[in-house]
Scaffold this motif. Sequence first.
Motif, PDB file in Angstrom:
ATOM      1  N   ALA A 167       0.771  -1.121  -0.045  1.00  0.00           N
ATOM      2  CA  ALA A 167       0.045  -0.012   0.139  1.00  0.00           C
ATOM      3  C   ALA A 167       0.654   1.229   0.189  1.00  0.00           C
ATOM      4  CB  ALA A 167      -0.957   0.112   1.248  1.00  0.00           C
ATOM      5  N   ALA A 168       2.044   1.072   0.745  1.00  0.00           N
ATOM      6  CA  ALA A 168       2.773   2.381   0.870  1.00  0.00           C
ATOM      7  C   ALA A 168       3.455   2.705  -0.408  1.00  0.00           C
ATOM      8  CB  ALA A 168       3.982   2.276   1.936  1.00  0.00           C
ATOM      9  N   ALA A 169       3.840   1.494  -1.148  1.00  0.00           N
ATOM     10  CA  ALA A 169       4.519   1.758  -2.583  1.00  0.00           C
ATOM     11  C   ALA A 169       3.517   2.060  -3.683  1.00  0.00           C
ATOM     12  CB  ALA A 169       5.067   0.308  -2.860  1.00  0.00           C
ATOM     13  N   GLN A 170       2.380   1.862  -3.494  1.00  0.00           N
ATOM     14  CA  GLN A 170       1.218   2.436  -4.385  1.00  0.00           C
ATOM     15  C   GLN A 170       0.988   3.730  -4.204  1.00  0.00           C
ATOM     16  OE1 GLN A 170      -2.733   0.963  -3.539  1.00  0.00           O
ATOM     17  NE2 GLN A 170      -3.298   1.363  -5.687  1.00  0.00           N
ATOM     18  N   LYS A 171       0.864   4.348  -3.088  1.00  0.00           N
ATOM     19  CA  LYS A 171       0.805   5.601  -2.616  1.00  0.00           C
ATOM     20  C   LYS A 171       1.866   6.413  -3.317  1.00  0.00           C
ATOM     21  CE  LYS A 171      -2.490   4.963   1.197  1.00  0.00           C
ATOM     22  NZ  LYS A 171      -2.694   4.941   2.728  1.00  0.00           N
ATOM     23  N   THR A 172       3.187   5.932  -3.023  1.00  0.00           N
ATOM     24  CA  THR A 172       4.353   6.569  -3.394  1.00  0.00           C
ATOM     25  C   THR A 172       4.255   6.608  -5.029  1.00  0.00           C
ATOM     26  OG1 THR A 172       5.652   5.680  -1.579  1.00  0.00           O
ATOM     27  CG2 THR A 172       6.880   6.476  -3.456  1.00  0.00           C
ATOM     28  N   GLY A 173       3.965   5.677  -5.477  1.00  0.00           N
ATOM     29  CA  GLY A 173       3.842   5.448  -7.171  1.00  0.00           C
ATOM     30  C   GLY A 173       2.801   6.622  -7.656  1.00  0.00           C
ATOM     31  N   CYS A 175       2.012   9.534  -6.244  1.00  0.00           N
ATOM     32  CA  CYS A 175       2.546  10.727  -6.294  1.00  0.00           C
ATOM     33  C   CYS A 175       3.818  10.923  -7.318  1.00  0.00           C
ATOM     34  CB  CYS A 175       3.543  11.017  -4.957  1.00  0.00           C
ATOM     35  SG  CYS A 175       2.204  11.130  -3.502  1.00  0.00           S
ATOM     36  N   ILE A 176       4.448  10.060  -7.492  1.00  0.00           N
ATOM     37  CA  ILE A 176       5.627  10.059  -8.428  1.00  0.00           C
ATOM     38  C   ILE A 176       4.875  10.206  -9.918  1.00  0.00           C
ATOM     39  CG2 ILE A 176       7.402   8.773  -9.532  1.00  0.00           C
ATOM     40  CD1 ILE A 176       8.092   7.732  -6.972  1.00  0.00           C
ATOM     41  N   GLY A 177       3.901   9.621 -10.348  1.00  0.00           N
ATOM     42  CA  GLY A 177       3.179   9.520 -11.174  1.00  0.00           C
ATOM     43  C   GLY A 177       2.549  10.887 -11.646  1.00  0.00           C
ATOM     44  N   GLY A 178       1.985  11.756 -10.548  1.00  0.00           N
ATOM     45  CA  GLY A 178       1.692  13.037 -10.815  1.00  0.00           C
ATOM     46  C   GLY A 178       2.777  13.883 -11.046  1.00  0.00           C
ATOM     47  N   TYR A 179       3.876  13.798 -10.122  1.00  0.00           N
ATOM     48  CA  TYR A 179       5.150  14.527 -10.583  1.00  0.00           C
ATOM     49  C   TYR A 179       5.550  14.618 -12.027  1.00  0.00           C
ATOM     50  CZ  TYR A 179       9.581  16.816  -8.802  1.00  0.00           C
ATOM     51  OH  TYR A 179      10.500  17.629  -8.929  1.00  0.00           O
ATOM     52  N   VAL A 180       5.688  13.124 -12.457  1.00  0.00           N
ATOM     53  CA  VAL A 180       6.119  13.230 -13.741  1.00  0.00           C
ATOM     54  C   VAL A 180       5.329  13.908 -14.663  1.00  0.00           C
ATOM     55  CG1 VAL A 180       6.419  11.336 -15.518  1.00  0.00           C
ATOM     56  CG2 VAL A 180       7.386  11.230 -13.386  1.00  0.00           C
ATOM     57  N   THR A 181       3.838  13.705 -14.476  1.00  0.00           N
ATOM     58  CA  THR A 181       2.961  14.255 -15.310  1.00  0.00           C
ATOM     59  C   THR A 181       3.041  15.846 -15.329  1.00  0.00           C
ATOM     60  OG1 THR A 181       1.300  12.286 -14.877  1.00  0.00           O
ATOM     61  CG2 THR A 181       0.253  14.489 -15.799  1.00  0.00           C
TER      62      THR A 181
END
Length: 549
Positions: A167-173, A175-181
Amino acid sequence: MGIDIADTTYSLTNFEYMSSIDPMWILSTFISNLVGKLFMQLPFGNTMLGIGIYCSFLISFVALVSYYMLQDYMPGWMIFIGLFIAESLCWCPKAILYNNLSYVFLSLGALMLLKGMFAWKRQELYLFLAGVFLGINVMVRFPNIVEASLILILWFYLFITKEEFPAAAQKTGICIGGYVTGFGIFYLITCIMYGPLAYFNMIGSLFSMTSGASDYSSGGMISMIIEGYTSVLFKMAIIVPCMLAGIVMFMLKTDRYIWIKKGLYVAGLLILVRYFFAVGTFTRNYTYYDSIFSVAMMFVIIAVIIGILGSTGFLNGNKQEQALSFAVVMLILVLPVGSNNYTYPILNCLFIIAPITLWLIRRLMQRLGDKDINFPWQAMITMVIIVLLIQGTIFHFRFAFGDGMDGTARVSYVSGIEKISGMKTTKANADSLKELNDFLGENSLMDEKTIFFGGVPGLSYIYDLEPAINTTWPDLDSYSVDKFETALSELSVSEEPEPMIIVGKDMAEYANINSKYDILLDYMAEHDYNKVFENERLTVFVTGFESED
């Protein structure tokens, strides 16, 4: 209020002549320049007053969003006081968008991150938006890339709540996806406008410029941040023995003469405030930063201490409160990184920090109870907040960046110059600008391309004078000697090798300014320039005119 012909109007010049300015600066503050250019197309946006009003809406917007979103965690009245402190300390000119837009997107990103951490519904959306705002902020100003470290706030919350790794990895991912977008959308725009490698070339240029600009190097910036804290810690050291003396007083004859003791301690605080004014820790010079810097940094230092205490769980609050405490510490650590303005970026972006700090102060008071022995530190913190409110309010109404900062009254307007119509300034500044305007108009020089030197880049914006080289502020250390030589060499073989040159007499002590000025003088000698105008502040050189001398 105030007509600054350096930093403020330098930004406005970059907006207006975006296609002519060094791509390194345009790309490193890409969105700031796009938004500034957009504001200039709006009604009255072509004036300093008009664009200042439009840029002020950004500050109002982030304050309103902060007020709305923080109500999930603390009372509205406390948020209001915190935001009042935050807005009163906004010293940066509104039109310097690479700073103010940075604060807007950082605040939005942090608010969305907190919302995403604590929300039961639409959690993924908030975390994604947090990443988007922080990713966009890199394109507002490249050094904002350090704000990616705010992901530590999420990881801290996931750690203390013992979130499962998947679950932690999913939430981190997310955030990273939004950052890259957020970053990627505007990076693609730069690719279309300047080519796919232009942005990476800009990054290389930014790192290479530190060789001639020590205050932009990592070591230089960190030393400035440390100095911002240590200078105030030294000044406020007297607070510690004052509090200890108060504690000892309350320990004597416990439960007796309480109101007398409190009255004596408050009187002592008033004497301490008077002492701070006497030694210059606090000042009444509300046209300059020193009126608010020390007391504001005292508040920030208190925020760091209480934020660390809250992060450890000392306040006996819930996990949400711990995460809010950690967020305060992270924001204070991140804000000044990438800037050469000491700790001033923190003071300009307290929209989240100040309200949460006030809440944590209240929680610390509740945690330690109503024992009389707590009165000394409680009263000391209250004193800092009251002085900050008073000093900040007066500062906000009296201060104007780059104009009258020596205390000279701003009592004059400049007639006949549309760009600065309605702006109040000092008489000397108004006279200087009017004299130059009359000279340029009488001699049909308003359409001349121009080289600016000596800290007067904003004249390009004020008089609509197109820059002859790719900067209007070549004396900055961040614009290297080699770049200046190259720009003049290219100009010398161009179709218009003899632009007008305007030199300011009050040159700042930049590391390479003498070398650059010698290069400029050599260029003028080579092309037979004559001095045709001079007043107490400015000198104009052109070719083909009879010398004033």
